[in-house]
Design an enzyme around this catalytic site. Structure first.
Site, short mmCIF file in Angstrom:
data_model
loop_
_atom_site.label_atom_id
_atom_site.label_comp_id
_atom_site.label_asym_id
_atom_site.label_seq_id
_atom_site.Cartn_x
_atom_site.Cartn_y
_atom_site.Cartn_z
N GLU A 258 0.84 -1.21 0.00
CA GLU A 258 0.00 0.00 0.00
C GLU A 258 0.87 1.25 0.00
OE1 GLU A 258 -2.62 1.46 -0.44
OE2 GLU A 258 -4.39 0.55 0.45
N ASP A 259 0.32 2.33 -0.51
CA ASP A 259 1.02 3.61 -0.45
C ASP A 259 0.74 4.33 0.87
OD1 ASP A 259 -1.60 3.74 -1.51
OD2 ASP A 259 -1.28 5.83 -2.07
N ASP B 232 -4.60 5.35 6.07
CA ASP B 232 -5.17 6.58 6.64
C ASP B 232 -6.20 6.18 7.69
OD1 ASP B 232 -6.90 8.95 6.78
OD2 ASP B 232 -5.84 9.70 5.05
N PHE C 273 -2.70 16.36 4.12
CA PHE C 273 -2.78 15.66 2.85
C PHE C 273 -1.38 15.51 2.28
CE2 PHE C 273 -7.06 17.61 3.04
CZ PHE C 273 -7.76 16.41 3.12
N ARG D 217 0.41 12.80 -8.76
CA ARG D 217 0.96 11.45 -8.60
C ARG D 217 2.37 11.34 -9.16
NH1 ARG D 217 -3.07 7.68 -7.18
NH2 ARG D 217 -5.07 8.06 -8.16
#
Ligand code: PRP
Length: 177
Positions: A99-100, A103, A152, A165
């Site tokens: 996963e990046d 959250d 963010f 991205r």
């Protein structure tokens, strides 16, 4: 009038490269004789996955899965589903999910439950970043790159509204979002 959101550097490409190298060393130590199945969670993990896998010099398989959880809004809708599934069999495999970002944890805990039902021999999680301040459900991250603040973040595969991205470094996004 509000200001356009502006990226501020959080982790440079050199810091990211060093962290990916450390994670690859940990993963090699645990998986080099296991022929694991590495499952990247699209889209955010694509850049991390590509760099990580280039450092794993042992037999493994690569898969991708897409889990939808966010719409255009930045807050999780809480509705999660697999929108693009797997071609490889998971049963009996040593599975490592890539996963990046974790959250709220809602997306990854849904995905881990989904995979667990397919009876893998083992199931672990590698996440490049973790934002624990936002967690709504507990998640165990077996291989973690960075802990990030409650802001963010974008770049290195991670988007804001499909933007940023492509950035090779990781930034926080400041301003009106
Ligand atoms: C992001 C990220 C995780 C998830 C984390 O994906 O890649 O999958 O959100 O959020 P959570 O812990 O609050 O569930 P996103 O839905 O933005 O899609 P993307 O990877 O295509 O950008």
């Amino acid at each position: 009038m509000g200001s356009q959101p502006e990226p501020h550097i959080l982790f440079t490409r050199d810091e990211i490269a060093a962290t990916v190298k450390r994670l690859a060393t940990e993963i090699r130590r645990d998986y080099q004789d296991k022929h694991p199945l590495l499952i990247g969670v699209l889209k955010g993990s694509f850049m991390f996955m590509a760099d990580l896998i280039r450092l794993l010099d042992f037999p493994l398989e690569v898969e991708f899965i897409t889990v939808s959880s966010y719409g255009r809004a930045m807050e999780s809708s809480g509705k999660i589903k697999v929108v693009q599934g797997l071609r490889s069999k998971v049963r009996g495999r040593d599975v490592l999910v890539i996963e990046d970002i974790v959250d709220t944890g809602l997306a990854i805990s849904f995905l881990l439950d989904y995979l667990r039902k397919k009876k893998p021999a083992s199931l672990r999680l590698c996440a490049l970043t973790d934002k624990p301040s936002r967690r709504q459900v507990p998640v165990t991250i077996d291989y973690l790159g960075f802990t990030v603040p409650n802001k963010f973040i974008v770049g290195y595969g991670i988007d804001w509204d499909e933007k940023f991205r492509y950035l090779p470094d990781i930034y926080t996004l400041e301003g009106d979002i």
